[in-house]
Scaffold this motif. Sequence first.
Motif, mmCIF file in Angstrom:
data_model
loop_
_atom_site.group_PDB
_atom_site.id
_atom_site.type_symbol
_atom_site.label_atom_id
_atom_site.label_comp_id
_atom_site.label_asym_id
_atom_site.label_seq_id
_atom_site.Cartn_x
_atom_site.Cartn_y
_atom_site.Cartn_z
ATOM 1 N N ASP A 1 0.826 -1.213 0.000
ATOM 2 C CA ASP A 1 0.000 0.000 0.000
ATOM 3 C C ASP A 1 0.859 1.263 0.000
ATOM 4 O O ASP A 1 0.339 2.367 0.068
ATOM 5 C CB ASP A 1 -0.958 0.003 1.189
ATOM 6 N N TYR B 1 1.833 3.801 -5.602
ATOM 7 C CA TYR B 1 0.803 4.105 -6.595
ATOM 8 C C TYR B 1 1.177 3.362 -7.869
ATOM 9 O O TYR B 1 2.361 3.289 -8.229
ATOM 10 C CB TYR B 1 0.735 5.603 -6.901
ATOM 11 N N LYS C 1 -5.673 0.268 -9.112
ATOM 12 C CA LYS C 1 -5.738 -0.097 -7.705
ATOM 13 C C LYS C 1 -5.673 -1.611 -7.575
ATOM 14 O O LYS C 1 -6.519 -2.321 -8.105
ATOM 15 C CB LYS C 1 -7.018 0.457 -7.067
ATOM 16 N N GLU D 1 -10.607 -2.417 -3.326
ATOM 17 C CA GLU D 1 -10.033 -1.585 -4.382
ATOM 18 C C GLU D 1 -8.751 -0.924 -3.883
ATOM 19 O O GLU D 1 -7.783 -0.764 -4.620
ATOM 20 C CB GLU D 1 -11.030 -0.522 -4.809
ATOM 21 N N ASP D 2 -8.771 -0.493 -2.651
ATOM 22 C CA ASP D 2 -7.614 0.067 -1.969
ATOM 23 C C ASP D 2 -7.901 -0.077 -0.487
ATOM 24 O O ASP D 2 -8.841 -0.780 -0.101
ATOM 25 C CB ASP D 2 -7.368 1.537 -2.374
ATOM 26 N N ASP D 3 -7.097 0.548 0.371
ATOM 27 C CA ASP D 3 -7.298 0.328 1.807
ATOM 28 C C ASP D 3 -8.449 1.129 2.405
ATOM 29 O O ASP D 3 -8.657 1.121 3.626
ATOM 30 C CB ASP D 3 -6.007 0.616 2.588
#
Length: 300
Positions: free
Chosen positions: A24, A27, A61, A127-129
């Motif tokens: 994480d 990018y 992502k 999708e992300d954190d």
Amino acid sequence: MLKKLMSIYKDSILYSELPKHTSDQFYIFFDEPQKNWLAIPKASLTEKEINLLQVLYEQVKIPLKPLSTLSRIWHDYLLFNGSMPSLSAESNFRFIQFHVKGLGVDPTEIEPAIKGFFSDEVQIIWEDDHNGIVIEERRQLSLTESELSSMADTLESDFYVKISFYFGRVYPFSSHLRNQFLQEKEYFEFAKENLERTNILTFEKIFPAFVAFNLPDFMKEKIKQELSSVFSEDPELYTTIKVFLENNLNASLTAKKLYIHRNTLQYRIDKFIDKTGVQLKDFYGAFTVFLACLLFEQRK
């Protein structure tokens, strides 16, 4: 082009295929013509550089942890237009999207807590954190909207975060399933950007505001001239009328939510009717005024 960026961002990593998972702390940007993915450390980028890269490339992502085979298939299908899962054509599904707002959000801690509220196994993909999707099969639909609201309250108190859910509709398993999910995703993204915070969102709660937001400017101006100017003169009146309409014209419930006496509520309603000449207990009047409330809220 992405290869050239590696000389600027020394700790970046270039991929020739989509990575299955990553840290994480990165990018990831995709170069469509070259079919390359570049992971750049977040610490190496300024906000201005991130915005520029998002204009030039697609930001991708990636899940923060390895996924099970089925979860991986769902992840790639919904988010990257991958192959459809091999499931029965008689299956029905519901997508519950969620957004977690807070510092130090750890998906590995929140995911088991979310799963614990469901009576059967569900698939959860991230999708992300901060954003994820719960995938339920028809036979598994175990939570009502009110139960989901209680679940949100529990998660917020346990993890000290703010969490909102989009409670999707049930869809049959078909070639249209991804497009139906993406439409719900569009509504949820709109709500996160434009609506006052609430922990449970549905199509019915979002769509009126979505329509109001996308009205032509000349229509917005007409509604402003007819009704919204009253709210500009008296913002307290706007709050009162909107809460009254949202609570199905229930005076007792509205007064309770606004912490005012019923007589005070009635005074404000009468004041609005006197100023506008529009009756709230008529369906057409209530609909028109609610539209005006939504437009006034967006201008705020």
